[in-house]
Design an enzyme around this catalytic site. Structure first.
Site, mmCIF file in Angstrom:
data_model
loop_
_atom_site.group_PDB
_atom_site.id
_atom_site.type_symbol
_atom_site.label_atom_id
_atom_site.label_comp_id
_atom_site.label_asym_id
_atom_site.label_seq_id
_atom_site.Cartn_x
_atom_site.Cartn_y
_atom_site.Cartn_z
ATOM 1 N N LYS A 92 0.861 -1.183 0.000
ATOM 2 C CA LYS A 92 0.000 0.000 0.000
ATOM 3 C C LYS A 92 0.891 1.225 0.000
ATOM 4 C CE LYS A 92 -4.526 0.586 0.268
ATOM 5 N NZ LYS A 92 -5.582 -0.305 -0.226
ATOM 6 N N GLY A 189 -25.516 2.111 1.824
ATOM 7 C CA GLY A 189 -24.569 2.716 0.880
ATOM 8 C C GLY A 189 -24.804 2.191 -0.521
ATOM 9 N N VAL A 190 -25.300 3.068 -1.387
ATOM 10 C CA VAL A 190 -25.540 2.653 -2.779
ATOM 11 C C VAL A 190 -24.732 3.553 -3.712
ATOM 12 C CG1 VAL A 190 -27.676 1.345 -2.601
ATOM 13 C CG2 VAL A 190 -27.806 3.831 -2.562
ATOM 14 N N GLY A 191 -23.419 3.570 -3.463
ATOM 15 C CA GLY A 191 -22.468 4.293 -4.312
ATOM 16 C C GLY A 191 -22.026 3.381 -5.441
ATOM 17 N N ASN A 192 -20.747 3.440 -5.790
ATOM 18 C CA ASN A 192 -20.259 2.669 -6.942
ATOM 19 C C ASN A 192 -20.571 1.182 -6.820
ATOM 20 O OD1 ASN A 192 -19.100 4.835 -8.302
ATOM 21 N ND2 ASN A 192 -17.280 4.756 -7.003
ATOM 22 N N VAL A 193 -20.198 0.579 -5.692
ATOM 23 C CA VAL A 193 -20.383 -0.866 -5.538
ATOM 24 C C VAL A 193 -21.827 -1.184 -5.140
ATOM 25 C CG1 VAL A 193 -19.624 -2.938 -4.326
ATOM 26 C CG2 VAL A 193 -17.965 -1.152 -4.858
ATOM 27 N N TYR A 195 -24.632 0.330 -5.604
ATOM 28 C CA TYR A 195 -25.619 0.493 -6.684
ATOM 29 C C TYR A 195 -25.532 -0.675 -7.676
ATOM 30 C CZ TYR A 195 -27.707 2.361 -10.943
ATOM 31 O OH TYR A 195 -28.447 2.518 -12.084
HETATM 32 P P1 NAD Z 1 -18.627 5.064 -2.800
HETATM 33 O O1 NAD Z 1 -18.031 6.252 -2.147
HETATM 34 O O2 NAD Z 1 -18.928 5.104 -4.264
HETATM 35 O O3 NAD Z 1 -19.998 4.669 -2.057
HETATM 36 C C1 NAD Z 1 -20.165 4.732 -0.669
HETATM 37 C C2 NAD Z 1 -21.591 5.215 -0.413
HETATM 38 O O4 NAD Z 1 -21.839 5.192 0.995
HETATM 39 C C3 NAD Z 1 -21.822 6.652 -0.885
HETATM 40 O O5 NAD Z 1 -22.960 6.696 -1.733
HETATM 41 C C4 NAD Z 1 -22.026 7.425 0.416
HETATM 42 O O6 NAD Z 1 -22.943 8.500 0.263
HETATM 43 C C5 NAD Z 1 -22.611 6.330 1.288
HETATM 44 N N1 NAD Z 1 -22.546 6.642 2.717
HETATM 45 C C6 NAD Z 1 -21.646 7.406 3.378
HETATM 46 N N2 NAD Z 1 -21.985 7.473 4.671
HETATM 47 C C7 NAD Z 1 -23.116 6.743 4.834
HETATM 48 C C8 NAD Z 1 -23.949 6.426 5.937
HETATM 49 N N3 NAD Z 1 -23.697 6.855 7.174
HETATM 50 N N4 NAD Z 1 -25.024 5.635 5.738
HETATM 51 C C9 NAD Z 1 -25.313 5.173 4.501
HETATM 52 N N5 NAD Z 1 -24.559 5.456 3.401
HETATM 53 C C10 NAD Z 1 -23.480 6.220 3.588
HETATM 54 O O7 NAD Z 1 -17.647 3.860 -2.454
HETATM 55 P P2 NAD Z 1 -17.576 2.432 -3.161
HETATM 56 O O8 NAD Z 1 -16.471 2.428 -4.134
HETATM 57 O O9 NAD Z 1 -18.946 2.011 -3.580
HETATM 58 O O10 NAD Z 1 -17.094 1.538 -1.929
HETATM 59 C C11 NAD Z 1 -17.989 1.174 -0.904
HETATM 60 C C12 NAD Z 1 -17.261 0.385 0.168
HETATM 61 O O11 NAD Z 1 -16.707 -0.790 -0.395
HETATM 62 C C13 NAD Z 1 -16.082 1.119 0.822
HETATM 63 O O12 NAD Z 1 -15.988 0.705 2.169
HETATM 64 C C14 NAD Z 1 -14.898 0.623 0.040
HETATM 65 O O13 NAD Z 1 -13.703 0.705 0.809
HETATM 66 C C15 NAD Z 1 -15.293 -0.816 -0.183
HETATM 67 N N6 NAD Z 1 -14.647 -1.445 -1.335
HETATM 68 C C16 NAD Z 1 -14.801 -0.903 -2.568
HETATM 69 C C17 NAD Z 1 -14.187 -1.515 -3.657
HETATM 70 C C18 NAD Z 1 -14.359 -0.976 -5.054
HETATM 71 O O14 NAD Z 1 -14.032 -1.687 -6.005
HETATM 72 N N7 NAD Z 1 -14.872 0.237 -5.219
HETATM 73 C C19 NAD Z 1 -13.430 -2.673 -3.479
HETATM 74 C C20 NAD Z 1 -13.311 -3.221 -2.203
HETATM 75 C C21 NAD Z 1 -13.931 -2.583 -1.134
#
Ligand code: NAD
Length: 354
Positions: A92, A189-193, A195
């Site tokens: 990292k 949490g319905v962000g990138n993953v 959703y």
């Molecule tokens: P992201 O930022 O796109 O989505 C996170 C979502 O959580 C956002 O929509 C945010 O508004 C929401 N959020 C924040 N605080 C909140 C709360 N208190 N209650 C409900 N929702 C809340 O991130 P991502 O890329 O979708 O990643 C999500 C999680 O998965 C993170 O913990 C990340 O470390 C983990 N992760 C992601 C990946 C990847 O490929 N993107 C891989 C491994 C792990």
């Protein structure tokens, strides 16, 4: 007059204590005054291949905090890579966000030079605070980078696919059901993953209850998947079959676990358990927990095998195989009456250290 050696001794001892405690092989520092770069690269373990892991670009309260973070994260990457069966070790990087105005391109180019000087023992990728465009700058100085705008290794959809495979394995194990049809799934949490996961669950007939700090993201799930919504604090107490944390870390803690009304916790978020004891608490309550670093390894598989020029089909199949990895862990957990994450740690440690 101060003795420089005795002056440095306590900190020096402390540093090696940290390395020993985390079983960390190497810790590298780079200070480049011209660009303002202050970066640390931790290489945890390279037994299975060169260390792969993202670079964080965030502010830290102290250098100590940055060092602790990079060591902790590199260690986590070793475990994740080992159990995901990719030919890479754990590493990292953290870049301390400069307090003064800085040129972002110059900074990431200097970081690329730092990686190049390590000769391929560390490969970088995007992480919190860094962007695909930053990886493009890194790539001007080194080939040891995965996830630039030209290689197209977007990890999120693959992470969601792996989480979905893990959910199906958990549902089969815990609920003896072959499909998610009509299951009630609470998604935090319905962000990138989250959703992308919601789309897969909806496609196969699950009923979704979602929460997100961003109301537009909630609305998108209501409109597209017929989801119902709850306030962010209310998601833990939703009566459901499965709770999928896909937002924040440390959300399984002594305040939230007593509220849970689900049979399974399986989601993408990193570091879901606030402490190891919380894993025991879930196990004692009979709630099946899919260890986060196992179920969310799809993104790592994408950047790892993408870097090695494997085909999309191979990446997909290796990601879907996370389902069988989790089934094995769940079965051993039941047989040994031990939380699944403790079994996962044992498996990873045997691959890394035995
Ligand atoms: P992201 O930022 O796109 O989505 C996170 C979502 O959580 C956002 O929509 C945010 O508004 C929401 N959020 C924040 N605080 C909140 C709360 N208190 N209650 C409900 N929702 C809340 O991130 P991502 O890329 O979708 O990643 C999500 C999680 O998965 C993170 O913990 C990340 O470390 C983990 N992760 C992601 C990946 C990847 O490929 N993107 C891989 C491994 C792990």
């Amino acid at each position: 007059m101060n003795n420089p050696q005795s002056g440095y001794a306590p900190a020096y001892d402390g540093m090696f204590d940290k390395l020993e405690h985390a079983n960390l092989d190497e810790l590298h520092f780079r200070h480049d005054p011209a660009s303002g770069l202050r970066a640390i690269i931790a290489i945890h373990n390279t037994r299975l291949g060169p260390a792969l892991g993202g670079c964080r670009f965030i502010s830290y309260n102290s250098d100590e905090e940055a060092i602790d973070d990079v060591i902790r994260l590199a260690r986590g990457m070793s475990y994740k890579a080992a159990i995901a069966n990719v030919p890479q070790g754990g590493g990292k990087a953290v870049l301390l966000r400069p307090m003064q105005p800085f040129d972002r391109q110059e900074l990431f180019q200097a970081f690329g030079g730092f990686i190049q000087d390590l000769g391929g023992r560390y490969i970088t990728a995007v992480d919190s605070g860094s962007l695909i465009s930053d990886m493009d700058e890194v790539a001007t100085k080194t080939a040891y980078v995965s996830g630039t705008s030209s290689d197209g290794h977007d990890p999120s959809p693959v992470t969601a696919l792996g989480v979905y495979a893990g959910i199906r394995a958990a549902v089969r194990h815990q609920l003896k059901r072959d499909s998610v049809k009509d299951l009630r799934v609470a998604l935090q949490g319905v962000g990138n993953v989250g959703y992308a996961l919601a789309a897969l669950l909806h496609r196969d007939g699950a009923r979704l209850i979602v929460s997100d700090a961003n109301p537009q993201r909630v609305q998108r799930c209501i409109d597209q998947f017929g989801a119902s919504a709850v306030a962010t604090d209310d998601i833990y107490a939703v009566d459901c079959d499965l709770f999928a944390p896909c937002g924040l870390g440390a959300i399984l803690n002594e305040k939230t676990i007593p509220q849970l009304r689900c049979a399974i916790v399986a989601g993408a978020a990193n570091n879901q358990l606030s402490t190891d004891a919380q894993g025991d608490a879930l196990h004692q309550r009979g709630i099946l927990y899919a260890p986060d670093y196992v179920i969310n390894a799809g993104g790592l598989i994408q950047v790892s095998l993408g870097y090695l020029k494997k085909t999309d089909e191979e990446i997909k199949q290796r990601t879907l195989a996370l389902g069988s990895t989790l089934t094995d862990l769940f079965e051993r957990s039941r047989a040994d009456n031990m939380p699944p994450e403790q079994i996962a740690n044992r498996v990873a440690e045997s691959l890394l250290f035995d």
